[in-house]
Enzyme design. Structure first.
Site, PDB file in Angstrom:
ATOM      1  N   GLU A 179      29.290  33.766  29.776  1.00 40.80           N
ATOM      2  CA  GLU A 179      30.031  32.870  30.644  1.00 40.80           C
ATOM      3  C   GLU A 179      30.336  33.630  31.925  1.00 40.80           C
ATOM      4  O   GLU A 179      30.825  34.757  31.832  1.00 40.80           O
ATOM      5  CB  GLU A 179      31.349  32.405  30.022  1.00 40.80           C
ATOM      6  CG  GLU A 179      31.974  31.262  30.779  1.00 40.80           C
ATOM      7  CD  GLU A 179      33.347  30.821  30.246  1.00 40.80           C
ATOM      8  OE1 GLU A 179      34.002  31.627  29.570  1.00 40.80           O
ATOM      9  OE2 GLU A 179      33.730  29.691  30.526  1.00 40.80           O
ATOM     10  N   GLY A 315      38.406  40.030  31.115  1.00 39.24           N
ATOM     11  CA  GLY A 315      38.936  41.000  30.168  1.00 39.24           C
ATOM     12  C   GLY A 315      38.492  40.724  28.749  1.00 39.24           C
ATOM     13  O   GLY A 315      38.338  41.639  27.955  1.00 39.24           O
ATOM     14  N   ALA A 316      38.298  39.439  28.419  1.00 41.76           N
ATOM     15  CA  ALA A 316      37.915  39.073  27.065  1.00 41.76           C
ATOM     16  C   ALA A 316      37.219  37.723  27.102  1.00 41.76           C
ATOM     17  O   ALA A 316      37.405  36.952  28.038  1.00 41.76           O
ATOM     18  CB  ALA A 316      39.148  38.994  26.161  1.00 41.76           C
ATOM     19  N   MET A 317      36.415  37.459  26.055  1.00 35.61           N
ATOM     20  CA  MET A 317      35.589  36.245  26.046  1.00 35.61           C
ATOM     21  C   MET A 317      35.574  35.634  24.660  1.00 35.61           C
ATOM     22  O   MET A 317      35.397  36.334  23.663  1.00 35.61           O
ATOM     23  CB  MET A 317      34.179  36.621  26.504  1.00 35.61           C
ATOM     24  CG  MET A 317      33.161  35.522  26.401  1.00 35.61           C
ATOM     25  SD  MET A 317      33.544  34.161  27.549  1.00 35.61           S
ATOM     26  CE  MET A 317      32.745  32.813  26.682  1.00 35.61           C
ATOM     27  N   GLU A 318      35.697  34.292  24.629  1.00 35.04           N
ATOM     28  CA  GLU A 318      35.950  33.571  23.378  1.00 35.04           C
ATOM     29  C   GLU A 318      34.701  33.198  22.588  1.00 35.04           C
ATOM     30  O   GLU A 318      34.701  32.163  21.918  1.00 35.04           O
ATOM     31  CB  GLU A 318      36.726  32.296  23.696  1.00 35.04           C
ATOM     32  CG  GLU A 318      35.946  31.236  24.510  1.00 35.04           C
ATOM     33  CD  GLU A 318      36.147  31.331  26.009  1.00 35.04           C
ATOM     34  OE1 GLU A 318      36.491  32.429  26.491  1.00 35.04           O
ATOM     35  OE2 GLU A 318      35.946  30.327  26.709  1.00 35.04           O
ATOM     36  N   ASN A 319      33.605  33.986  22.640  1.00 40.31           N
ATOM     37  CA  ASN A 319      32.411  33.628  21.869  1.00 40.31           C
ATOM     38  C   ASN A 319      32.841  33.155  20.481  1.00 40.31           C
ATOM     39  O   ASN A 319      33.661  33.791  19.814  1.00 40.31           O
ATOM     40  CB  ASN A 319      31.497  34.844  21.734  1.00 40.31           C
ATOM     41  CG  ASN A 319      31.368  35.598  23.033  1.00 40.31           C
ATOM     42  OD1 ASN A 319      30.834  35.086  23.989  1.00 40.31           O
ATOM     43  ND2 ASN A 319      31.921  36.817  23.071  1.00 40.31           N
ATOM     44  N   GLU A 352      42.170  33.984  23.259  1.00 42.28           N
ATOM     45  CA  GLU A 352      40.781  33.803  22.817  1.00 42.28           C
ATOM     46  C   GLU A 352      40.710  33.047  21.491  1.00 42.28           C
ATOM     47  O   GLU A 352      39.759  32.300  21.252  1.00 42.28           O
ATOM     48  CB  GLU A 352      40.067  35.161  22.700  1.00 42.28           C
ATOM     49  CG  GLU A 352      40.089  36.010  23.976  1.00 42.28           C
ATOM     50  CD  GLU A 352      39.591  35.293  25.217  1.00 42.28           C
ATOM     51  OE1 GLU A 352      38.827  34.316  25.081  1.00 42.28           O
ATOM     52  OE2 GLU A 352      40.001  35.688  26.327  1.00 42.28           O
ATOM     53  N   HIS A 355      40.955  29.392  22.140  1.00 42.82           N
ATOM     54  CA  HIS A 355      39.656  28.859  22.593  1.00 42.82           C
ATOM     55  C   HIS A 355      38.732  28.497  21.431  1.00 42.82           C
ATOM     56  O   HIS A 355      37.801  27.709  21.622  1.00 42.82           O
ATOM     57  CB  HIS A 355      38.926  29.916  23.415  1.00 42.82           C
ATOM     58  CG  HIS A 355      39.248  29.930  24.872  1.00 42.82           C
ATOM     59  ND1 HIS A 355      39.269  28.787  25.640  1.00 42.82           N
ATOM     60  CD2 HIS A 355      39.515  30.957  25.724  1.00 42.82           C
ATOM     61  CE1 HIS A 355      39.550  29.130  26.903  1.00 42.82           C
ATOM     62  NE2 HIS A 355      39.706  30.428  26.975  1.00 42.82           N
ATOM     63  N   GLU A 374      40.624  26.696  30.226  1.00 48.73           N
ATOM     64  CA  GLU A 374      41.385  27.895  30.594  1.00 48.73           C
ATOM     65  C   GLU A 374      42.876  27.647  30.793  1.00 48.73           C
ATOM     66  O   GLU A 374      43.694  28.468  30.389  1.00 48.73           O
ATOM     67  CB  GLU A 374      40.774  28.537  31.841  1.00 48.73           C
ATOM     68  CG  GLU A 374      39.327  28.999  31.630  1.00 48.73           C
ATOM     69  CD  GLU A 374      39.190  30.004  30.497  1.00 48.73           C
ATOM     70  OE1 GLU A 374      40.217  30.487  29.991  1.00 48.73           O
ATOM     71  OE2 GLU A 374      38.035  30.298  30.109  1.00 48.73           O
TER      72      GLU A 374
HETATM   73 ZN   LIG Z   1      40.024  31.763  28.536  1.00 48.58          ZN
END
Ligand SMILES: [Zn+2]
Length: 900
Positions: A179, A315-319, A352, A355, A374
């Site tokens: 993303e 900083g972080a990603m919700e895969n 996360e 999400h 978001e």
């Molecule tokens: Zn987010």
């Protein structure tokens, strides 16, 4: 995603600082994942959803096999893509970027292969596959082989090099970040959120690697050359940007959660108990959200994967099922993790995990509605944190979030929450404080309007109706209104479809027969178009909560221009009681004077709200600075920790205005010292066992603010502690390590700078190494800042650290950093993720007070296409306004100090 941003300094407050599944032992198989539902409901494809692909086909399933060559930074891939073609066509266009195709063919229902030619377009980020003759509508499988690139910044498949915690030298881990939108760097794909499909991933990796993806491992088999092939279970139907893969020398700390899914923290080998804090909170968060949304977590496991490094973008990603988080905000290392960072570890993970439902299970149809993901996850992260850690008082942080949003939203360059996104660059730039913090603020207001229960019921209905599918903003409003929140949609539209901030002016207040009447006039708050807001005539339906004295809080929706509020009781009138509203309140001097008199008795959140509003109104010239400074002056020394932290940040900002007038700085420092000394004395310089978390954070904030303002005691203590490192390398270990080093780094001598650099070079912790290198950019001495900039262009700090050094240098030396980044543009671009490149240089300039910077930025931005110049336009607007307001603000502060 948790996005990264550097605060604009003008009003931000420093303290406040993104198919069939095989069963596996110990893991429940997923119950019938989703394939039962059609990809698109209604006419084959929803033509009203924007797309950069021809809307003639949609994917059903992807089989992807990759073999990375980590040493050579390349990979080979094979993709089998089942899709349905809805119109006769000889061509199929998918997204693809930096992929070289070696073969491509198509199989129809008759099973006969059809050879395809491939043409790639780097600008459009597509690959077009062409058959010799037009294909009839129907189901096909595209089979293709290709090679791709492993990046050194976090786009697509990327590498992070870091010191091995188990000893030895540097090791390399591979991760993905898709993303937004970069799955196309990993596989040819329908890389848009509305094209949901199932994914089966396999990877051939070194035999002693731990490989991770969204789903658990289905099988592992030995492969040639000391490798193994790992096959993951098939995912539920999801958007391509949620696919994830990582491999490296990792370990996994895992347990079964109460909700049934296995939860795990995947981290570099040797991390051990550093993963415990995150793991302990992961399971309870999963259960909390399951109950809130009324939908089970649909995957058999949820990992959070630590990547040693950083990004200028996120900083972080919700895969789905495999969150990725940079190690510095996931692992808790008691040698360096501060209390503020521990809480960030918690809130980031809470974001996360939210999400996994809001974003992953139900996804926005197109990036126009990114805020649905978001803003919502930001709001939910605060709500969950408040549920589990009320002692952290996370609800108070919403005031700071609102201020950050309003900082952008007060300029003509802002945009509505729901905005038009047409290019990849538009998408990248959508990750901003309007999408996140204004999104959170507006949801907070709407939840307050609907009531907690009605709001939650609406969300449950929304989740149930749209799971595994895509939505637009109005789907959410419809669900909440149907749950009982009459009138909510109209309010929501006013705040999401038009930009800007309502301004409520408080006029006459009268009290008679135990009732107070308040005259309110609505207009718009602006910093750079105050003379135009009347002509523009924007109005909102504003849900106002207000109170007179200790009377009950009354609610009224203010519409149009002038309104009269009626409140029970008499006493000082507080508008926006509880601070759930997204608007500013301008009191008459008499009304503000009455609030000042009762400031000590207000709730901490209202104290924060009043300070935020009144400084912003004064900065923008709606009232003299004295009105805000008077409030700061009555902030009691025993106030709530977050209020004192906010006050400390405000003194720091005031001090920063007077670099050219040391005598005025001295006056401000003396006032700050007097206001903050009682708290500093109470807290002491060292953490006490078992102290409240907020005390620990406040201590660090006070030290930071006093250090910035040259407090002799604090500076001497920082230097004394720094010297101890010569004999005891562990002397600074603990939650204040970065703080003490930061104070030294700002005021550093050349010898101390060299010592800090040696510490960075020698550190065996990736997090510490990157923190120390970044601190080298903090030096106030321009010669040392220049050395830090030069160091950033070498290989020494590490590929993802250098941009942070340049960013740190820009805070004190914007002109130096901008000139440097411009002169070395090609080299600097390589240090930044593609998603953050367009905004990097404009961000460096944002702290400049030199009017000459405006012309410089206009020169840089002139040749750029419209989407890439937007970040420059925002900074230019800020600097233009600052060049006008700064002399006025300084004059008013100096006059106020003199009068005291
Ligand atoms: Zn987010």
């Amino acid at each position: 995603m948790k996005y990264s941003t550097r605060h604009l300094l003008i009003t931000a407050v420093s303290s406040l600082g993104l198919a069939a599944c095989a069963a596996q032992p110990g893991i429940e198989p997923v119950a019938a994942p989703v394939a039962a539902e059609p990809v698109f409901t209604g006419a084959p494809l929803d033509a009203s959803v924007p797309s950069q692909l021809p809307r003639i086909a949609a994917p059903l399933h992807y089989d992807v096999s990759v073999t990375p060559d980590a040493g050579a930074l390349t990979f080979t891939g094979e993709a089998g893509i089942d899709f349905e073609l809805y119109e006769p066509s000889a061509t199929l266009t998918l997204n693809a970027l930096d992929l070289s195709f070696t073969s491509a063919s198509l199989t129809g229902v008759d099973g006969r292969p059809i050879a395809l030619t491939v043409a790639t377009d780097g600008t459009a980020q597509t690959a077009t596959f062409t058959a010799p003759t037009p294909l009839a509508p129907g189901k096909y499988r595209l089979t293709t082989a290709y090679t791709g690139v492993i990046n050194t910044q976090a786009n697509g498949l990327f590498a992070l090099d870091y010191p091995d915690k188990t000893g030895g030298g540097d090791v390399r881990g591979l991760f993905t970040q898709f993303e937004a939108p970069d799955a196309r760097r990993f596989l040819p794909s329908f890389d848009e959120p509305s094209y949901k499909a199932t994914f089966s991933l396999s990877a051939t990796v070194p035999a002693d690697d731990l490989a991770v993806s969204n789903m658990p491992v289905a099988s592992e088999t030995p492969a040639v050359g000391g490798k193994k092939t790992v096959v993951f279970q098939t995912s539920p139907k999801m958007s391509s940007y949620l696919l994830f893969f990582a491999t490296g020398r990792f370990e996994r700390l895992a347990e079964k959660s109460e909700s049934g899914a296995e939860v795990g923290i995947v981290s570099p080998k040797g991390s051990g108990e550093q993963a415990r804090f995150a793991l302990d909170s992961l399971g309870p968060l999963l259960t909390y959200y399951r109950d809130y949304f009324g939908q089970p977590y649909p995957l058999p496991k949820l990992d959070n994967v630590a990547g040693p490094g950083q990004s200028q973008f996120f900083g972080a990603m919700e895969n789905w099922g495999a969150i990725f988080t940079f190690e510095r905000i996931l692992l808790d290392d008691p040698r360096i993790t501060s209390e503020a960072t521990r809480q960030q570890i918690y809130t980031t993970q809470a974001h996360e995990v939210a999400h996994q439902w809001f974003g992953d299970l139900v996804t926005m149809a197109w990036w126009d509605d990114l805020w649905l993901n978001e803003g919502f996850a930001s709001w939910m992260e605060t709500k969950a944190s408040d549920h589990f850690h009320p002692d952290w008082q996370p609800l108070l942080d919403r005031v700071d979030g609102r201020e950050r949003a309003m900082t952008l939203d007060a300029f003509a360059t802002t945009h509505p929450i729901v905005q038009t996104i047409r290019t990849v660059e538009d998408t990248n730039q959508a990750f901003d404080a309007i999408t996140y913090q204004k999104g959170e603020a507006v949801i907070t207001m709407l939840e307050s309007y609907a009531g907690e229960d009605v709001w939650r019921d609406g969300l449950r209905a929304y989740m149930a109706k749209h799971k595994y599918a895509n939505t637009r903003t109005d789907d959410l409003w419809n669900a909440v209104e149907a749950a009982g929140a009459k009138g909510l949609t109209a309010i929501a539209h006013d705040f999401t479809n038009q930009p800007g901030i309502p301004l409520l002016r408080v006029g006459g207040i009268t009290c008679a027969s135990g009732q107070t009447t308040v005259q309110l006039v609505q207009s718009e708050f602006s910093r750079d178009r105050k003379d135009r807001v009347d002509a523009d005539g924007r109005r909102w339906r504003v849900p106002v909560l207000a109170r007179a004295g200790n009377g009950a809080v009354a609610r009224q929706v203010v519409t149009g221009g002038a309104t009269t509020l009626t409140l029970p009781g008499c006493g000082p009138v507080l508008i926006n009681a509880g601070q759930a509203g997204y608007y500013r309140t301008l009191y008459s001097p008499a009304a503000l004077g009455a609030l000042k008199g009762s400031f000590t008795s207000l709730a901490p959140i209202d104290q924060l709200g009043l300070l935020g509003d009144n400084f912003a109104l004064a900065n923008a010239g709606y009232q003299p600075m004295g009105a805000a400074l008077d409030l700061l002056a009555v902030t009691p020394p025993g106030a709530n920790q977050k209020v004192l932290g906010d006050a400390a940040g405000r003194y720091e900002i005031l001090y920063g205005y007077f670099d050219d007038q040391p005598a005025v700085q001295k006056q401000i420092a003396a006032r700050a010292s007097a206001a903050l000394a009682p708290a500093m004395r109470r807290l002491g310089f060292d953490a006490r066992p078992g102290e409240p978390a907020l005390d620990s954070i406040l201590r660090s904030e006070l030290l930071g603010a006093l250090g910035t303002m040259g407090d002799a005691k604090v500076l001497a203590e920082a230097r004394r502690r720094f010297a101890l490192l010569d004999t005891d390398p562990a002397a600074l270990d603990g939650p204040l390590k970065s703080r003490w080093l930061g104070i030294v780094a700002s005021n550093t001598s050349a010898a101390e700078w060299d010592k800090l650099r040696a510490m960075a070079k020698g550190s065996k912790s990736a997090v510490e190494r990157s923190a120390f290198y970044t601190l080298l950019g903090n030096a106030k001495d321009p010669k040392l800042a220049q050395r830090a900039l030069d160091l950033a262009l070498t290989d020494e700090p590490g590929k993802t650290v250098s941009a942070a050094i340049i960013g740190a240098a820009a805070r004190n030396h914007a002109e130096l950093a901008v000139d440097f980044a411009q002169k070395n543009q090609v080299a600097v671009d390589r240090l930044i993720d593609a998603s953050a490149r367009a905004r990097f240089l404009a961000g460096l300039a944002a702290s400049s007070n030199d009017p000459a910077m405006i012309a410089k930025l206009e020169g840089i931005a002139a040749p750029l296409p419209a989407d890439a110049r937007k970040p420059y336009d925002k900074t230019i607007a800020t600097l233009k306004e600052r060049s006008v307001s700064r002399p006025r603000i300084k004059g008013e502060i100096a006059a106020w100090l003199k009068a005291k």
